[in-house]
Design an enzyme around this catalytic site. Structure first.
Site, mmCIF file in Angstrom:
data_model
loop_
_atom_site.group_PDB
_atom_site.id
_atom_site.type_symbol
_atom_site.label_atom_id
_atom_site.label_comp_id
_atom_site.label_asym_id
_atom_site.label_seq_id
_atom_site.Cartn_x
_atom_site.Cartn_y
_atom_site.Cartn_z
ATOM 1 N N ILE A 284 -17.584 -5.935 -7.764
ATOM 2 C CA ILE A 284 -16.020 -6.187 -7.986
ATOM 3 C C ILE A 284 -15.360 -4.905 -8.184
ATOM 4 O O ILE A 284 -15.784 -4.247 -9.182
ATOM 5 C CB ILE A 284 -15.875 -7.000 -9.150
ATOM 6 C CG1 ILE A 284 -16.731 -8.461 -8.847
ATOM 7 C CG2 ILE A 284 -14.567 -7.369 -9.313
ATOM 8 C CD1 ILE A 284 -16.722 -9.405 -10.205
ATOM 9 N N ASP B 297 20.118 -1.016 15.102
ATOM 10 C CA ASP B 297 21.472 -1.305 15.494
ATOM 11 C C ASP B 297 21.993 0.100 15.724
ATOM 12 O O ASP B 297 21.550 1.098 15.556
ATOM 13 C CB ASP B 297 22.395 -1.784 14.192
ATOM 14 C CG ASP B 297 23.601 -2.558 14.252
ATOM 15 O OD1 ASP B 297 24.114 -2.708 15.466
ATOM 16 O OD2 ASP B 297 24.441 -2.546 13.505
ATOM 17 N N ASP C 169 22.600 -10.075 11.849
ATOM 18 C CA ASP C 169 21.428 -9.456 11.985
ATOM 19 C C ASP C 169 20.379 -10.028 10.718
ATOM 20 O O ASP C 169 19.157 -9.754 11.013
ATOM 21 C CB ASP C 169 21.482 -8.085 11.303
ATOM 22 C CG ASP C 169 22.311 -7.069 12.282
ATOM 23 O OD1 ASP C 169 22.262 -7.217 13.531
ATOM 24 O OD2 ASP C 169 23.164 -6.286 11.767
ATOM 25 N N THR D 61 -15.141 6.105 -14.177
ATOM 26 C CA THR D 61 -14.753 6.726 -12.945
ATOM 27 C C THR D 61 -13.677 6.240 -12.167
ATOM 28 O O THR D 61 -13.144 6.987 -11.174
ATOM 29 C CB THR D 61 -16.138 6.552 -11.934
ATOM 30 O OG1 THR D 61 -16.295 5.006 -11.689
ATOM 31 C CG2 THR D 61 -17.306 7.083 -12.565
#
Length: 914
Positions: free
Chosen positions: A306, A350, A655, A748
């Site tokens: 995991i 645009d 838009d 780690t």
């Protein structure tokens, strides 16, 4: 609405939704005012209260229906519907079962943090529809029962007569029936920056886009000048604004490529964990292991596989990218958008304000047979008038002087902006003031010296305007207008030596030359006039032609380089504008958007095309003009369907559907509307296309760092899984207990992986092509490297475990050595991960100081676990000797050697991973 213009279905819509009788005989803009009033049964007194009530009951309120919002609970629960979150919760249960409540708390904190971030983003996304509804005008002045009154806009019905004055927001879609000097700002709807002059005459073309329907007024636009009278023809959802809202509802949520990749990645990890746990259980049964040992081995395998640190590090990597992009004027509204921009293959931009300055600028003047160049851009008077590479004073050249003077006097814009104020007025007229100032004719001074006596305002029917002024040579009427109109009204022209016969063909050729350069061209003329009242007949004959002025909305200088950078990065740039065809093509070619000269396609040309007919156009054409919302939306959706990762810029209401449908919507922060911003993922604070290419680079850095972090985290998991699997198959004791595995992952992966998120990225990252949409974080080549690194980690760790167990017989010491060996491996391996392509020795060790801090902190924590008695009890460790540390360190360096050999081989094959 995709692929279908409003005018195609107007008659059907109105028959079913809007009109009291049968559908009209054609689109509203093609009908005369008499036909409209008769069709909508509008009498001289307006609608009666009884008729208003009847129509309101039939057609409903004039408002945009808001999108049905999800409940807050459903949004919250949705945040946990993610494979990686399932894995994290499983890890929390495992650690809880092991009574490691600290790790349980940390893991659940990660789950809650991710849920909170996702919850906030999803709630904010729902605000786009609310912003649309706010554009509706709250009140409207109407004419009912023979008198004017102010009513709530939601009460308007088709057939209502609306009175318009300056500053009014249009409450519904209206057909104009009377206008006086009426101009509307339609930029929020059409994207065109210049106010639109309105008329009442019917138009012949039934297929006109909204921006060309000059006899219509659309909901959400604003009256900037004049007054008018209009009839309501569309209300609520049937208006242009309502159709945009409907488009946004239909689009739904567009997942970013990274979100799709992470969903797939999480499912694969989950399947791998289940498979490995089952494998361990099967091996345990076959070897007749006690049930408790089988359970512990399966738990150890699951815990080792995991990558519980991955979701939080992803969030932190995104957050770092957000901060870096903000420093480069790009504000991120959705965390996955950081990476999406880096994987974009196409940017639909645009024009106005993004690729151009959104400030009209006179660039060329023609007078008495000479072309003059004007330097400078925008509304700043800094610049000069030049002829053959030398600056000239307009006051010394009479034709040039009169040309600039006419532009400054036949002008209604304010002049205060030239002294540092805010520009106020028509952009074209502001540009004429600036041009005069550059020629040494200051508009404010000449307005004082040439007192205005009367004015003929611009009218669409006339196509010119005039100003009557007192001059040292007596009263003069200065006129500006369309060249084709003024040429026919002139008898003479001002030449180098004074008045001469009109050279109409020469003037028309000069006007055409300016137009071919993409300029909007205006002609200037004047005549002596003795009266007190200017009239149209006086301005319509016996004029003296002075000259021409050609202007443009100038391209941003930085946009030219930005487009070039985008092309080098393998990103195609397409311009989608509401502007006119000639202007769009001229700007597009100036930006090198049409190198193969495929030309420009207008939005109306796309109507009725099937997808198969549209595809060849999308493959070759990069400039689209007169684009309506439905055209822009269809282009974006079709490009996405064909495998492009599409980013779209926009600032207007028109838009919003395309912004929402694209993988990445980019709104303008300075000149944009709230609707566009709410529908977008990124907001540019400087409205500059160059910011997009800068953000693309940052986005690629983010993905590169995510890949580095993922590789680093999975290296630990793969090494642990291989070590545990080999130990079980060999019949050895487990090299780690579950608590030790959790500690390895914590020490780690707790800080070093975060440090990798601060890496600045690989050199030349922007010159690489975009990654494939189907390419995951872990590629086949990276899997090969993961396997090789995992084998090095597992071999070194198992070798030290076996050697210690054989020489001492102490299982706790052997496990302490194995745990420390894995930790030290990762301390060295993190330097390998700073670049997946370059040598460790080619990177300055001090360029990421946080990495040194993280390793130092992790080493100190690990020493505490080994030497502090109460921590020894928790993690079942024993003290190590200096000799143990020396051997462990020497073995750990092997991961650097292996990494360097792998990178060298990869560089030889020219297959970059980062």
């Amino acid at each position: 609405m995709t692929g279908k213009s409003m005018t195609d279905n107007t008659a059907t819509e109105l028959e079913e939704v809007e009109t009291p009788g049968a559908g009209p005989p054609g689109p509203w803009h093609t009908l005369s005012t008499d036909v409209i009033e008769r069709h909508l049964e509008v009498g001289d007194q307006g609608l009666s209260d009884e008729e208003i009530a009847r129509r309101r009951a039939k057609y409903g309120p004039n408002e945009i229906e808001q999108e049905r919002e999800k409940s807050r609970w459903s949004i919250l629960l949705h945040q946990f519907n993610d494979p990686l979150i399932y894995i994290l919760i499983a890890a929390a249960f495992v650690t809880f079962a092991l009574q490691d409540f600290t790790d349980t708390g940390v893991i659940m904190a990660v789950v809650v943090l991710n849920a909170a971030i996702g919850y906030v983003q999803e709630v904010r996304a729902q605000q786009a529809m609310r912003a649309l509804s706010k554009l509706s005008a709250p009140k409207a002045e109407v004419f009912r029962d023979g008198r004017s009154r102010t009513v709530p806009s939601r009460d308007l019905v088709p057939g209502d007569v609306v009175l318009l004055t300056s500053g009014v927001r249009i409450p519904a879609d209206l057909r104009l029936v009377r206008t006086v000097d009426l101009e509307l700002d339609e930029s929020a709807l059409t994207g065109e920056s210049v106010p639109v002059r309105k008329s009442i005459e019917p138009l012949e073309d039934a297929q006109l886009v909204a921006g060309d329907q000059v006899n219509m007024a659309f909901a959400g636009t604003v009256v900037t000048r004049g007054r008018g009278r209009a009839v309501v023809v569309r209300t609520g959802a049937s208006t242009e604004l309502g159709q945009i809202a409907e488009s946004m509802r239909d689009i739904g949520e567009t997942k970013s490529p990274l979100q799709v990749t992470m969903d797939r990645f999480g499912k694969r990890i989950g399947a791998a964990i289940v498979g490995l746990s089952v494998l361990v259980a099967v091996v345990g049964v076959l070897r007749a292991m006690p049930p408790e040992e089988i359970f512990l081995a399966a738990v150890a395998m699951a815990v080792s596989a995991i990558p519980e640190g991955l979701p939080v590090v992803l969030t932190l990597t995104f957050a770092i990218g957000v901060r870096r992009m903000a420093q480069r004027q790009a504000i991120i509204r959705s965390l996955p958008a950081v990476e999406t921009l880096g994987s974009a293959t196409l940017i639909g931009s645009d024009k106005t304000g993004t690729l151009t300055k959104n400030e009209m600028t006179v660039k060329g003047v023609w007078a008495a047979g000479r072309f003059y160049e004007l330097t400078g851009a925008g509304y700043s008077p800094d610049g000069a008038v030049r002829l053959a590479d030398r600056s000239v004073n307009a006051s010394e050249i009479e034709p040039l002087k009169q040309t600039l003077l006419a532009g400054a006097l036949a002008n209604e814009a304010d002049t205060d902006f030239l002294a540092g104020g805010d520009p106020s007025g028509d952009p074209t007229e502001l540009a004429l003031h600036v041009a005069a100032a550059k020629g040494g004719i200051h508009p404010h001074d000449v307005r004082d010296a040439y007192e205005q006596v009367d004015l003929i305002p611009f009218e669409p029917e006339l196509r010119f305007m005039a100003s009557l002024n007192e001059t040292p040579d007596g009263r003069r009427l200065y006129v500006k207008g369309a060249p084709e109109v003024l040429i026919d009204r002139c008898e003479r022209q001002l030449g180098p030596e004074g008045l001469q016969d009109l050279q109409a063909d020469e003037i028309r050729e000069a006007a055409d030359e300016l137009a071919r350069q993409g300029y909007r061209v205006l002609a200037m003329a004047y005549r002596s006039f003795d009266g007190d009242k200017a009239d149209v007949s006086a301005a319509g004959s016996d004029l003296v032609f002075a000259g021409l002025q050609g202007m443009e909305d100038p391209v941003r200088e930085e946009a030219v380089q930005a487009v070039r950078d985008a092309h080098q990065a393998g990103i195609r740039v397409v311009m989608l504008t509401g502007d006119h065809k000639e202007t769009a093509l001229a700007i597009g070619r100036r930006l090198d958007l049409d190198p193969e000269e495929h030309g420009v396609v207008e939005g109306k040309d796309l109507d009725g095309l099937s997808d198969d007919e549209l595809d060849p156009i999308l493959d070759s054409v990069n400039v689209y003009a007169r684009v309506a919302p439905e055209h822009k939306l269809r282009i974006v959706q079709r490009l996405s369907d064909r495998g492009e990762v599409v980013a779209v810029t926009g600032d207007g209401v028109n838009d919003a559907p395309a912004l929402r449908a694209a993988h990445l919507g980019i709104a303008m922060g300075k000149g944009g509307t709230d609707v566009a911003r709410e529908a977008s993922d990124i907001v540019l604070t400087d409205d500059n296309f160059a910011t997009i290419t800068a953000a693309v680079e940052e986005g690629r850095v983010v993905f590169s760092n995510i890949r580095k972090v993922t590789f680093f985290l999975l290296s630990t998991a793969v090494g642990e899984v291989i070590a545990i699997t080999l130990a079980i198959l060999a019949g050895w004791p487990l090299p780690f207990v579950a608590a030790q595995i959790l500690w390895i992952n914590l020490v780690t992966n707790g800080l070093q992986d975060v440090a990798l998120a601060f890496e600045k990225g690989e050199p030349g990252l922007l010159r690489r092509p975009p990654r494939s949409r189907k390419e995951g974080i872990v590629t086949r080549r990276l899997l090969e490297r993961l396997g090789s690194v995992g084998l090095v980690l597992a071999a070194g760790t198992l070798g030290m475990f076996w050697w210690t167990l054989e020489t001492t017989g102490d299982l706790d010491l052997a496990r302490t050595v194995a745990m420390t060996q894995m930790v030290m491996f990762q301390f060295f391996h993190v330097f390998n991960c700073r670049s997946l392509d370059r040598s460790v020795f080619a990177i300055s060790p001090f360029s990421n100081r946080f990495l040194f801090v993280s390793i130092s902190a992790a080493l100190a924590a690990h020493l505490a676990v080994i030497y502090v008695p109460w921590l020894q009890t928790i993690f079942r460790t024993v003290p190590l000797t200096p000799g143990d540390w020396l051997v462990i360190t020497l073995v750990a360096t092997s991961v650097i050697i292996g990494g360097e050999l792998d990178k060298w081989w990869n560089r030889r094959r020219h297959r970059p991973l980062g």
